[in-house]
Design an enzyme around this catalytic site. Structure first.
Site, short mmCIF file in Angstrom:
data_model
loop_
_atom_site.label_atom_id
_atom_site.label_comp_id
_atom_site.label_asym_id
_atom_site.label_seq_id
_atom_site.Cartn_x
_atom_site.Cartn_y
_atom_site.Cartn_z
N THR A 260 0.87 -1.18 0.00
CA THR A 260 0.00 0.00 0.00
C THR A 260 0.89 1.22 0.00
O THR A 260 2.04 1.18 0.47
CB THR A 260 -0.91 0.05 1.25
OG1 THR A 260 -0.08 0.19 2.43
CG2 THR A 260 -1.76 -1.21 1.38
N GLN B 87 4.48 1.84 2.00
CA GLN B 87 5.64 2.13 1.15
C GLN B 87 6.25 3.50 1.49
O GLN B 87 7.42 3.75 1.23
CB GLN B 87 5.24 2.07 -0.31
CG GLN B 87 4.89 0.68 -0.81
CD GLN B 87 6.10 -0.25 -0.81
OE1 GLN B 87 7.20 0.13 -1.20
NE2 GLN B 87 5.89 -1.49 -0.35
N HIS C 30 3.69 8.72 17.94
CA HIS C 30 3.68 7.93 16.71
C HIS C 30 2.97 6.60 16.92
O HIS C 30 2.43 6.03 15.98
CB HIS C 30 5.12 7.71 16.20
CG HIS C 30 5.93 6.75 16.98
ND1 HIS C 30 6.70 7.11 18.07
CD2 HIS C 30 6.11 5.41 16.84
CE1 HIS C 30 7.32 6.06 18.55
NE2 HIS C 30 6.98 5.01 17.83
N ASP D 154 11.90 -4.98 18.87
CA ASP D 154 12.13 -3.67 18.28
C ASP D 154 13.56 -3.23 18.57
O ASP D 154 14.30 -2.82 17.67
CB ASP D 154 11.11 -2.66 18.83
CG ASP D 154 11.29 -1.26 18.27
OD1 ASP D 154 11.77 -1.13 17.12
OD2 ASP D 154 10.95 -0.28 18.97
#
Length: 463
Positions: free
Chosen positions: A34, A38, A130, A193
């Site tokens: 999508t 991207q 975020h 992460d």
């Protein structure tokens, strides 16, 4: 590592420079392919750090693929040894992997700089993160691209992404809380992460990495709904936190990196009224269009309203940076009640001289570096076990392991910059005066180099 039986015809493989071959499943590809996902190719993982470390041009895109892969490796490793005991099913595997893939999709331009430095100046009081935007962006992608995903799966993915110390998702979980320890671990700070970005960032910057996450992946074990580690891996976990702190000190908060960030933030703030850069932070349908190219847009614009912002970006390009004056580490006994120092504090400490400083001439930042747990030992939050036959988990007091480990766990470093090269000497003197006035001595390690001060003298002589 073990995985569910899968038809390889439904998988796509990519070669990652950190983890090797990474297999992508169809549901993941539905998100990856999508324009919103991207976009992560156009967000550098380390923002403007590549201006100092030229190799640091990797993006949020490859980091997200890396976390996706490690999240799958972690949950499948646990499933191999404890899957029946813990009731791990395909729902758990799928959602943990997808959370790893999508955990950073809500980042803004230049990553943490946008969130922690730019937005507080243009949207004071707005508690934007975020992680929250990642959750909104996921909903937007699902709706926009008609992705077929079960509502319960979608809810779990979003909860896993919010499972950090700043959010309550994992605290609300009533079962399988250990799943929330994998991608964004708010309990101990040990998660995939960190495993990915520590290895990836170290390689990109060429500084090497002495921490090997594979040891922790191999030895972790779920006990009482929490991921625990063998007692023999205490020093490996300590190395994880120390390596992260070292990256913060030598890379993420490098004095010149921060100088460039200060200039970029000033430029974005000056351009915000004209371009509405921050207007889309609550609208995923518009936010996804914002990426690192915003600086190039300003730099190449002929709009006279953007001239001040453009001039700042041209200064960055021509290496005419804000001048780093000096820094000092806040004394340990002052940390608890420390208040951030402002430009006004510095200019008010100026004595009579050839120039009179203004607030807009000076930039002051406070760099905080810790081991993920503020002023506390992060290993106090970690539980260990003796061997795989033992049934008890326990903490390990640091003094039973080594007397060479740190006794303090946080630094706050005050840095001062002159925005104009011809004011270096004046700002340096004012900063030293501030330290004497506050601490009765200069707290900085050494004085500002004479070579840098002499540039000021030459500049003034030419005026």
């Amino acid at each position: 590592m073990a995985n569910d039986f899968q038809d390889r015809r439904n998988l796509k493989l990519v070669r990652d420079n950190v983890h090797g071959i990474v297999y992508l499943e169809q549901l993941s590809l539905n998100f990856i392919d999508t324009e919103q996902f991207q976009r992560l190719r156009d967000l550098k993982q380390l923002g403007l750090t590549s201006m100092v470390y030229p190799g640091a041009v990797h993006s949020r895109f490859e980091h997200s693929l890396g976390v996706y892969w490690l999240a799958g490796e972690a949950i499948n490793k646990i499933k191999t040894y404890q899957g029946q005991e813990l009731g791990i099913d395909s729902f758990d595997v799928k959602t943990v992997k997808l959370a790893g893939l999508l955990h950073d999709i809500g980042h803004g331009p230049f990553s943490h700089m946008f969130e922690s430095a730019f937005l507080p100046r243009v949207h004071s009081g707005d508690k934007w993160s975020h992680e929250d935007m990642s959750v909104k962006m996921i909903d937007y992608i699902v709706d926009e691209h008609h992705i077929d995903i079960d509502s319960e799966e979608l809810k779990r993915v979003k909860d896993l992404i919010l499972a950090s110390s700043k959010h309550v998702a994992q605290n609300a979980a009533t079962e399988k809380r250990f799943l929330y320890d994998i991608v964004a671990n708010g309990r101990t700070g040990i998660d995939v992460d960190k495993f990915d970005y520590i290895e990836r960032d170290s390689r990109a910057c060429g500084i090497g990495c002495n921490f090997h996450f594979e040891r922790l992946m191999e030895t972790m074990r779920v006990m009482e709904d929490e991921i625990c580690y063998r007692a023999s891996e205490y020093l490996t976990i300590n190395k994880l936190f120390m390596t992260r702190a070292d990256l913060h000190r030598t890379v993420y908060t490098h004095a010149k990196v921060k100088a460039i960030e200060l200039m970029a933030v000033d430029a974005l703030c000056k351009a915000n009224a004209e371009l509405g850069i921050a207007d889309s932070i609550h609208k995923p349908s518009e936010f996804w269009k914002l990426d690192d190219s915003i600086l190039k847009k300003i730099e190449t614009s002929d709009n006279p309203e953007l001239k001040e912002a453009k001039d700042l970006i041209l200064r960055i390009r021509r290496r005419d940076l804000y001048q780093f004056i000096n820094e000092f580490t806040v004394p340990k006994d002052r940390l608890h009640n420390f208040n951030d120092i402002t430009a006004k504090d510095i200019i008010c400490s100026q004595k009579a001289g050839n120039v009179t400083l203004q607030e807009e001439d000076v930039a002051v930042i406070t760099v905080k570096i810790d081991l993920t747990n503020d002023r506390n030992n992060p290993l106090e939050r970690v539980h260990f076990f003796n061997d795989y036959e033992s049934t008890d988990k326990f903490p390990i007091p640091v003094d039973r392991v080594s007397h060479l480990l740190p006794a303090f766990y946080q630094d706050k470093i005050v840095r001062v910059y002159s925005k104009k090269p011809n004011l270096v000497a004046a700002v340096a003197d004012a900063f030293e005066n501030y330290q004497r006035k506050t601490y009765g001595r200069t707290a900085q390690v050494h004085s500002t180099p004479e070579k840098k001060r002499k540039r000021t003298a030459r500049s003034l002589a030419l005026q």
